[in-house]
Design an enzyme around this catalytic site. Structure first.
Site, PDB file in Angstrom:
ATOM      1  N   HIS A   9      55.577  38.272  45.152  1.00  0.00           N
ATOM      2  CA  HIS A   9      54.751  38.188  46.360  1.00  0.00           C
ATOM      3  C   HIS A   9      53.423  37.481  46.068  1.00  0.00           C
ATOM      4  O   HIS A   9      52.983  37.391  44.919  1.00  0.00           O
ATOM      5  CB  HIS A   9      54.486  39.590  46.920  1.00  0.00           C
ATOM      6  CG  HIS A   9      53.693  40.463  45.997  1.00  0.00           C
ATOM      7  ND1 HIS A   9      52.335  40.329  45.804  1.00  0.00           N
ATOM      8  CD2 HIS A   9      54.073  41.482  45.196  1.00  0.00           C
ATOM      9  CE1 HIS A   9      51.908  41.226  44.952  1.00  0.00           C
ATOM     10  NE2 HIS A   9      52.958  41.945  44.554  1.00  0.00           N
ATOM     11  N   GLU A  79      58.120  48.068  43.332  1.00  0.00           N
ATOM     12  CA  GLU A  79      57.408  47.894  42.066  1.00  0.00           C
ATOM     13  C   GLU A  79      57.513  49.154  41.207  1.00  0.00           C
ATOM     14  O   GLU A  79      57.849  50.238  41.699  1.00  0.00           O
ATOM     15  CB  GLU A  79      55.948  47.526  42.342  1.00  0.00           C
ATOM     16  CG  GLU A  79      55.061  47.291  41.121  1.00  0.00           C
ATOM     17  CD  GLU A  79      55.543  46.180  40.177  1.00  0.00           C
ATOM     18  OE1 GLU A  79      56.639  46.319  39.613  1.00  0.00           O
ATOM     19  OE2 GLU A  79      54.803  45.199  39.990  1.00  0.00           O
TER      20      GLU A  79
END
Length: 199
Positions: A9, A79
């Protein structure tokens, strides 16, 4: 079979300052949005057979901006759960744990809903995700795209190459970049890393 594309990202305030960002749903900065938009032509130049994205909004927004709005949300792409180190920088951790290194030492325990993960636990999630990637590569033409997070994608790369999860430390990964995992003579390889459009 096609290749596997990894996109980290775009920049967030926390990634810019080096704070460990696991479950905290931090948005992209404007610079992070620009990083993602610049990747769109690279993504469009390939046929994407299947796309998966982390449930966190920084990844979902990146997927939309690069031209993969229909990516399937998959919780295995979230994550690393940093437990008690969520929001803390490496220098801050090393004040009380000199020499601490995420990929070998893991994290301090966190709250019950986010207890933290060991490198091996992150590796188990990466293995599950790679099994889904393999199935998608067999079922579709083109490449498979994953839009997710830096530390997780580093572990996934290590596991794809047959390395222990902790070897993800070898693959520094910048925000808003594209990486390409492929094969050579039937063996997995890194075909491109931290790719950004020229200019």
């Amino acid at each position: 079979m096609g290749d596997l594309f990894l996109v980290r990202h775009g920049e967030t305030e926390w990634s810019r300052s080096g704070r460990h960002t696991g479950w905290t749903d931090v948005p992209l900065t404007e610079h992070g949005r620009q990083e993602a938009r610049r990747l769109a032509p690279l993504i469009r130049s390939h046929h994407i057979g299947a796309a998966f994205v982390s449930p966190l909004r920084r990844a979902r927004e990146t997927a939309e901006l690069i031209g993969a709005p229909g990516a399937r949300v998959d919780a295995d792409l979230r994550e690393w759960d940093y437990g008690g180190y969520e929001g803390v920088t490496t220098p801050e951790i090393q004040r009380t744990r000199p020499g601490w290194f995420l990929f070998t030492d893991g994290v301090a325990p966190g709250p019950p809903e986010h207890p933290g993960e060991s490198p091996e636990q992150v590796g188990e999630r990466a293995d599950r995700m790679l099994a889904k990637v393999d199935a998608a590569l067999c079922d579709t033409e083109g490449v498979v795209l994953l839009v997710a997070h830096g530390h997780f994608l580093r572990v996934l790369t290590a596991r794809h190459l047959g390395l222990p999860a902790g070897h993800g430390a070898l693959f520094q990964l910048a925000t808003g970049t594209l990486c390409r995992l492929g094969t050579e003579h039937g063996r997995p390889v890194v075909a491109g890393w931290n790719i950004r459009p020229p200019g």
